[in-house]
Design a protein around this motif. Structure first.
Motif, PDB file in Angstrom:
ATOM      1  N   UNK A   1     -92.832 -22.852  -0.224  1.00  0.00           N
ATOM      2  CA  UNK A   1     -92.896 -21.525   0.408  1.00  0.00           C
ATOM      3  C   UNK A   1     -92.635 -21.728   1.898  1.00  0.00           C
ATOM      4  N   UNK A   2     -91.363 -22.011   2.209  1.00  0.00           N
ATOM      5  CA  UNK A   2     -91.014 -22.399   3.571  1.00  0.00           C
ATOM      6  C   UNK A   2     -91.347 -21.350   4.602  1.00  0.00           C
ATOM      7  N   UNK A   3     -91.802 -21.781   5.777  1.00  0.00           N
ATOM      8  CA  UNK A   3     -92.111 -20.826   6.847  1.00  0.00           C
ATOM      9  C   UNK A   3     -90.851 -20.115   7.329  1.00  0.00           C
ATOM     10  N   UNK A   4     -91.014 -18.876   7.797  1.00  0.00           N
ATOM     11  CA  UNK A   4     -89.890 -18.137   8.343  1.00  0.00           C
ATOM     12  C   UNK A   4     -90.055 -18.012   9.858  1.00  0.00           C
ATOM     13  N   UNK A   5     -89.195 -17.236  10.475  1.00  0.00           N
ATOM     14  CA  UNK A   5     -89.231 -17.093  11.922  1.00  0.00           C
ATOM     15  C   UNK A   5     -90.556 -16.492  12.391  1.00  0.00           C
ATOM     16  N   UNK A   6     -91.125 -15.606  11.569  1.00  0.00           N
ATOM     17  CA  UNK A   6     -92.426 -14.982  11.924  1.00  0.00           C
ATOM     18  C   UNK A   6     -93.515 -16.048  11.945  1.00  0.00           C
ATOM     19  N   UNK A   7     -93.508 -16.936  10.953  1.00  0.00           N
ATOM     20  CA  UNK A   7     -94.511 -18.005  10.885  1.00  0.00           C
ATOM     21  C   UNK A   7     -94.448 -18.884  12.130  1.00  0.00           C
ATOM     22  N   UNK A   8     -93.237 -19.297  12.474  1.00  0.00           N
ATOM     23  CA  UNK A   8     -93.083 -20.153  13.657  1.00  0.00           C
ATOM     24  C   UNK A   8     -93.510 -19.420  14.941  1.00  0.00           C
ATOM     25  N   UNK A   9     -93.187 -18.138  15.013  1.00  0.00           N
ATOM     26  CA  UNK A   9     -93.571 -17.358  16.202  1.00  0.00           C
ATOM     27  C   UNK A   9     -95.087 -17.248  16.313  1.00  0.00           C
ATOM     28  N   UNK A  10     -95.735 -17.039  15.167  1.00  0.00           N
ATOM     29  CA  UNK A  10     -97.205 -16.962  15.132  1.00  0.00           C
ATOM     30  C   UNK A  10     -97.802 -18.295  15.561  1.00  0.00           C
ATOM     31  N   UNK A  11     -97.210 -19.405  15.097  1.00  0.00           N
ATOM     32  CA  UNK A  11     -97.709 -20.730  15.463  1.00  0.00           C
ATOM     33  C   UNK A  11     -97.523 -20.978  16.960  1.00  0.00           C
ATOM     34  N   UNK A  12     -96.398 -20.574  17.508  1.00  0.00           N
ATOM     35  CA  UNK A  12     -96.163 -20.712  18.957  1.00  0.00           C
ATOM     36  C   UNK A  12     -97.218 -19.933  19.734  1.00  0.00           C
ATOM     37  N   UNK A  13     -97.499 -18.715  19.268  1.00  0.00           N
ATOM     38  CA  UNK A  13     -98.516 -17.877  19.925  1.00  0.00           C
ATOM     39  C   UNK A  13     -99.878 -18.574  19.906  1.00  0.00           C
ATOM     40  N   UNK A  14    -100.230 -19.160  18.757  1.00  0.00           N
ATOM     41  CA  UNK A  14    -101.523 -19.847  18.617  1.00  0.00           C
ATOM     42  C   UNK A  14    -101.597 -21.068  19.540  1.00  0.00           C
ATOM     43  N   UNK A  15    -100.506 -21.832  19.596  1.00  0.00           N
ATOM     44  CA  UNK A  15    -100.480 -23.023  20.451  1.00  0.00           C
ATOM     45  C   UNK A  15    -100.607 -22.653  21.926  1.00  0.00           C
ATOM     46  N   UNK A  16     -99.943 -21.597  22.323  1.00  0.00           N
ATOM     47  CA  UNK A  16    -100.033 -21.147  23.724  1.00  0.00           C
ATOM     48  C   UNK A  16    -101.439 -20.673  24.045  1.00  0.00           C
ATOM     49  N   UNK A  17    -102.045 -19.948  23.101  1.00  0.00           N
ATOM     50  CA  UNK A  17    -103.416 -19.456  23.300  1.00  0.00           C
ATOM     51  C   UNK A  17    -104.381 -20.619  23.471  1.00  0.00           C
ATOM     52  N   UNK A  18    -104.127 -21.715  22.722  1.00  0.00           N
ATOM     53  CA  UNK A  18    -104.971 -22.912  22.813  1.00  0.00           C
ATOM     54  C   UNK A  18    -104.553 -23.810  23.984  1.00  0.00           C
ATOM     55  N   UNK A  19    -103.605 -23.307  24.814  1.00  0.00           N
ATOM     56  CA  UNK A  19    -103.086 -24.030  25.984  1.00  0.00           C
ATOM     57  C   UNK A  19    -102.384 -25.343  25.608  1.00  0.00           C
ATOM     58  N   UNK A  20    -101.886 -25.410  24.379  1.00  0.00           N
ATOM     59  CA  UNK A  20    -101.079 -26.568  23.963  1.00  0.00           C
ATOM     60  C   UNK A  20     -99.609 -26.199  24.169  1.00  0.00           C
ATOM     61  N   UNK A  21     -99.237 -26.073  25.436  1.00  0.00           N
ATOM     62  CA  UNK A  21     -97.925 -25.557  25.787  1.00  0.00           C
ATOM     63  C   UNK A  21     -96.809 -26.517  25.382  1.00  0.00           C
ATOM     64  N   UNK A  22     -97.054 -27.808  25.496  1.00  0.00           N
ATOM     65  CA  UNK A  22     -96.033 -28.792  25.105  1.00  0.00           C
ATOM     66  C   UNK A  22     -95.735 -28.703  23.615  1.00  0.00           C
ATOM     67  N   UNK A  23     -96.793 -28.517  22.825  1.00  0.00           N
ATOM     68  CA  UNK A  23     -96.613 -28.388  21.368  1.00  0.00           C
ATOM     69  C   UNK A  23     -95.817 -27.127  21.038  1.00  0.00           C
TER      70      UNK A  23
END
Length: 1110
Positions: free
Chosen positions: A287-309
């Motif tokens: 069940x491969x991730x789509x563009x929405x999944x990746x965008x949500x993950x980017x949002x979560x990483x930024x919120x956690x201040x993991x900007x490099x990730x």
């Protein structure tokens, strides 16, 4: 109601039994379609209110025009009828039974469709008529035909089943429904869960979900997703992940949307590793991730201040098949803007343009926000011009963003200027724009401007929303302006708004700040009754308020009420309760509460442990605190500097100095000590005489500090050491610090030592230490230190030494300031050294030291005390005529007092009346001086008039005012009035002292009202707890003796001796006089003999009172 009947030309009474009869009389089934197409016209008949009976009689006044028919005929149903026409006909039938038959006829016709509206109408009609079975039919029909069951559907059924509380009682309601025959199917369960989530009743939605599964139904994938979203908003991660497992157990395979929800929930909670695990699982399960999944993950990483990730995920998207879309870029720009990473924002902007995404108003606004956060306001304003060049018009959000940025750096004037230009730029400010300013003013403590902005918004025709009202309430609550806050709060209904949780919380804070706790509690009840869910923050705030008001029992009741409000206590709740128990020293209860936290699903945090440690250490349970400390480490809870400071405090308090030092060294391995650590540990170490250890501690602390500590650091530290260790050990420690140049500015250590010595009445010792530090240790005192010591020496009446120090300061180049001169001038004035006073007054000008108002007041007061009232007045008028002098109450007090004591009452009153002309409002002390002057002169009427004037002028009398007034009234024999003011004093909230009691007791005694005098004597001792002094006893002895009550006078004398007071000549003279007047010369001479043998010297009054011997 409207009845639709048919007739050719007749009007008469007909009996309507059911729809079938109407059908038989009015039409034949084969002619239904023709009747409709031939222009059948219906006229409404208003039949008024109907009684709910199965047979109803009504008057028909409907004429139906027909070409070839004279019989009753009507077509009630046509296959071409719309759902709207069906609804209209259904609602026109007044009889519930007939309406139900019509409803069923439509239901059986496959060409016609019932809607939610018709079904709900039918349910309500049947409910009113009490037709439960028919209601079950309608609900079941809705389920079978998959007609949407909305909120009203369930509320009608709940009302029928007497289920109160609306949708929040869904769990109880569906149980009652099942008992009454309303059996929900899977679609109904799914729909009800969605309705509950839409109403934000997440807890109730989960309860219905549990019931659904229990009854053997499988929730839909959409239901699981909706529940996950609802629980995710509440940060209930465990429940979200639990639902993921449960859906798989029931055979439902999560899709990309479900997995994406889990990633969002985990990401927002900072559980990034778990979010990545879900991402890996998606790949594993195909069940491969789509563009929405990746965008949500980017949002979560930024919120956690993991900007490099986040950047790594972005790069992966760029090279993979799921390319970043516009939403991805907006997310990246927005999140990196929030983290003030302007370089990255510019980089993503460039990538966005390369990918063919043309910047729009949303992306430009984010760029403006990033520039503002980076402080590049000129570029932010330039961006507005770039937008216009690119045909992108800045919108309201753009301007609001810029205004917010300006206010963030307190550029209020620029923000207001931009705000003023908005309408001319084609953008009209909305409520949010005003809210931004209201919020800024509120947080800046400017509640006046916040309220003005709120009112301005209303005058502009912008209806305030609840956020604007909340922002205004915040500023008013912060300022404790409850009256204005109430006006806004109670005015919400007038503008069509309902308070939310924030509104109630703000009002509760406002009430709490002004001490109206009961009003705050009432608001909570009102909040629940109005259907507004109280959140845990509101309740925590209220518990805290009750604790602060020492209403402990009510705070615990509020805690117990949380369960019925369906609120789970948070760690903040427990911390508040623990703090309250700690304050009251309830150790056992605190431990029990603490231990119960984990069982209630609320594990303690660092603050919880710190609160418990504080309770234990303050109550001499430091050893138990140490055990709990190790438990804290085992639980994985990280101690902070406060944790260590608290336990060090407990060890030092318990005298365990070496243990405290060991604990301190352990602390340094994990947490760096702060100033509080030093102030907690060092005083005890110094007190124990461990001067070298104390020196090493502070030397190590300073070695690891980046900056040299300020003077205040040393002053506060030495203040703590002196308070705990005493002067001798503190001086030894200080000498070590100064001698080794650990403290470069030795004066900051000397000042607290001098201050401590002066406070403890050792001015001579302060002078000695001053010389030791300045001469032996090389400390170079500055003028403030000289002023401190000079002031202390003068207060100790060591004026000559103060003069020497003054000369010493001048000799080393410390030029005296106005404070220095004021100290010495005040000393000369109080000691009557007028020549020296004027000499120093003149000297000030030679040092270019301008006298201030205090200086002039000191000189005038000194002149008055020396009896030179006229010279003082001359100086006053000279200063007034110069125009630079602003007199104060301290100017007028000595002058008015001097005039009164000189018998110049008219001049004193005249000076008093002129005070306001120079901007000086008379205070209580001035009134007291004047009332006393007139009272002592026997002018009691004027004294009373001045007293009444005080009230009119808004000046509150003090104890001295009442005492002076009582004295002057008793002195002229107006004892009743004196007694009246004495009682008024007691009722005013002021507490009379021994002087005031003495004055009224003496006044009553002189008026021979001795019974009342003795009652007051008893009252002052027994009710007021005031110890009578020698004047009290002497007054009673004298007045009892004059009245011939010598035995009572003797008893008072006995009480005087039992009280441990030493009688004086006046006591013996009063007793002698009493016995002499009562014809008891032997007793009089016996008192005289006691007096002489007791070592008291008789005076002339003694001999005058003794009776002649025969």
């Amino acid at each position: 109601m409207v009845a639709l009947l048919c007739s050719t030309s007749l009007c008469g009474d007909i009996i309507v039994s059911d729809t079938c009869n109407i059908k038989a009389k009015c039409c034949q089934s084969r002619r239904r379609e023709n009747l409709v197409t031939n222009g059948l016209k219906f006229q409404p008949l208003n039949v008024g209110s109907m009684l709910h009976r199965k047979r109803k009689t009504m008057r028909c006044s409907v004429v139906i025009s027909m070409k070839k028919s004279s019989d009753f005929s009507v077509s009630m149903i046509s296959k071409n009828m719309s759902s709207g026409e069906v609804t209209k006909i259904l609602m026109s039938i007044p009889d519930t039974d007939s309406a139900f038959l019509y409803f069923k006829s439509v239901a059986e016709n496959r060409n016609l469709v019932h809607t939610t509206e018709t079904c709900n109408y039918m349910l309500e009609s049947l409910r009113v008529n009490g037709n439960f079975e028919e209601m079950v039919y309608v609900f079941d029909f809705m389920q079978k035909r998959i007609i949407k069951r909305d909120t009203n559907t369930y509320l009608i059924i709940f009302k029928c089943l007497e289920v109160k509380g609306g949708l929040r009682q869904a769990t109880y309601g569906i149980r009652k429904m099942r008992e009454s025959g309303f059996v929900l199917n899977a679609y109904s369960f799914n729909g009800l869960i969605h309705l509950l989530l839409k109403s934000r009743f997440c807890t109730e939605a989960m309860e219905v979900y549990r019931r659904m599964v229990l009854e053997g139904f499988r929730p839909s994938l959409q239901t699981y997703s909706s529940l996950m979203v609802g629980l995710g908003k509440r940060r209930d991660i465990d429940s979200v992940m639990g639902l993921l497992k449960e859906m798989e157990v029931l055979g439902l395979k999560p899709n990309v949307y479900t997995f994406t929800i889990c990633i969002r929930v985990l990401g927002r909670a900072g559980k990034i590793n778990e979010a990545y695990s879900i991402l890996k699982r998606m790949d594993d399960e195909g069940c491969g991730p789509d563009v929405v999944t990746y965008t949500v993950l980017i949002d979560a990483l930024c919120t956690a201040r993991k900007l490099d990730c986040a950047k790594e995920v972005f790069e992966k998207m760029k090279t993979g098949k799921h390319k970043p879309d516009r939403v991805t870029y907006i997310t990246l720009l927005d999140r990196f803007s929030d983290n003030r990473d302007l370089d990255s924002v510019r980089q993503f902007w460039s990538e966005m343009e390369k990918d063919g995404h043309v910047p729009d108003v949303v992306t430009y606004t984010i760029l403006v926000d990033a520039l503002c956060k980076a402080g590049n306001f000129s570029e932010a304003f330039d961006t507005l011009d770039v937008m216009r060049e690119q045909a992108v018009v800045p919108n309201l959000h753009t301007y609001n963003t810029l205004i917010c940025g300006l206010l963030r750096v307190h550029r209020l004037d620029d923000a207001l200027e931009l705000f003023g230009k908005m309408e001319s730029l084609g953008v009209k400010p909305t409520a949010y724009t005003y809210i931004v300013f209201i919020d800024y003013y509120g947080k800046s403590g400017d509640s006046v401007s916040a309220l003005e902005t709120f009112e301005k918004m209303k005058t502009k025709g912008i209806a305030p929303n609840i956020v604007a009202c909340n922002a205004s309430l915040y500023s008013l609550a912060k300022a404790g302006r409850d009256r204005e806050a109430k006006q806004i709060f109670y005015g919400l209904k007038d503008i069509g708004l309902a308070p939310d949780s924030v509104t109630y919380n703000m009002m509760m804070k406002c009430y709490s700040k002004v001490g109206e706790i009961d009003e705050a509690i009432k608001l909570l009840s009102e909040m629940v009754e109005s259907g507004c869910e109280p959140d845990v923050i509101v309740v925590n705030s209220l518990i805290n308020t009750l604790y602060k008001a020492d209403r402990v029992d009510e705070a615990w009741k509020m805690f117990m009420r949380m369960k019925e409000m369906k609120l789970s206590p948070t760690v903040v709740t427990y911390n508040t309760l623990l703090a309250g128990l700690s304050k009251n020293g309830k150790i056992q209860e605190a431990i029990e509460l603490f231990e119960g936290m984990a069982n209630k699903g609320c594990p303690p945090n660092t603050i919880t442990f710190n609160t418990l440690f504080d309770c234990l250490c303050k109550n001499d349970e430091v050893n138990l605190a140490l055990k709990m400390f190790f438990k804290m480490l085992d639980m994985g809870c990280v101690p902070d500097v406060f944790t260590y400071n608290t336990i060090i405090y407990g060890l030092m308090k318990n005298g365990q100095v070496k243990d405290a030092m060991c604990f301190f060294h352990q602390m340094k391995k994990l947490v760096y000590p702060d100033f509080v650590t030093l102030c907690t540990l060092l005083p005890g170490v110094v007190k124990a005489g461990l001067i070298e250890d104390a020196y090493k501690l502070i030397a190590n602390f300073l070695h690891n500090s980046a900056d040299q500590p300020a003077n205040l650091f040393w002053e506060d530290l030495m203040g703590s050491v002196l308070a705990e260790a005493g002067i001798d050990n503190a001086v030894s420690f200080s000498e070590r610090l100064v001698a080794n140049r650990l403290c470069r500015d030795g004066e900051s250590i000397l000042v607290p030592i001098i201050r401590y010595s002066l406070k403890h009445g050792n001015a001579s010792g302060a002078r000695t230490l001053f010389e030791k530090f300045s001469k032996d240790l090389g400390v170079q005192p500055k003028l403030p230190t000289y002023n401190l010591l000079i002031g202390g020496l003068i207060e100790a009446d060591m004026i000559e030494i103060a003069q020497e120090l003054f000369l010493e300061a001048k000799s080393i180049g410390c030029i005296p300031d106005v404070s220095t001169y004021n100290f010495l001038l005040d000393a000369y004035g109080k000691s009557g050294k007028i020549d020296e006073l004027f000499e120093m007054y003149k000297e000030m000008s030679s040092y270019e030291c301008e006298p201030n108002t205090i200086t002039h007041n000191i000189v005038m007061s000194g002149l008055v005390k020396a009896g030179n009232v006229d010279e003082a007045l001359d100086l006053y008028y000279d200063l007034i005529s110069d125009g630079d002098f602003s007199p104060t109450a301290c100017t007028y007090g000595p002058l008015i007092d001097g005039l009164c004591k000189s018998g110049r009452l008219y001049e004193a009153k005249q000076l008093f009346e002129g005070m306001l002309d120079y901007g000086c409002r008379p205070n209580c002390a001035i009134y007291n001086i004047l009332i006393n002057g007139f009272g002592k002169a026997g002018e009691a009427d004027t004294a009373c008039e001045l007293f009444r004037r005080m009230f009119k002028e808004g000046v509150r009398p003090d104890l001295k005012t009442y005492s002076v007034l009582v004295d002057c009234l008793c002195m002229v024999g107006r004892v009743d009035e004196g007694l009246h003011y004495f009682r008024e004093l007691k009722g005013s909230g002021l507490n009379p002292d021994v002087v005031c009691y003495n004055l009224i007791i003496n006044g009553l005694g002189k008026s021979q009202r001795l019974e009342e005098a003795l009652k007051l004597f008893s009252e002052m001792k027994n009710s007021r707890g005031i110890t009578p002094d020698l004047y009290t006893y002497n007054s009673l002895i004298l007045n009892l003796g004059i009245a011939g009550m010598v035995e009572e006078a003797g008893k008072i004398y006995d009480k005087l001796q039992r009280a441990g007071l030493e009688p004086n000549v006046f006591t013996f003279n009063a007793l002698i006089r009493g016995y002499s007047l009562s014809g008891k010369p032997e007793n009089a001479y016996a008192v005289y003999q006691t007096m002489v043998t007791g070592g008291f010297s008789p005076n002339s009054a003694t001999y005058e009172q003794l009776p002649n011997r025969a």
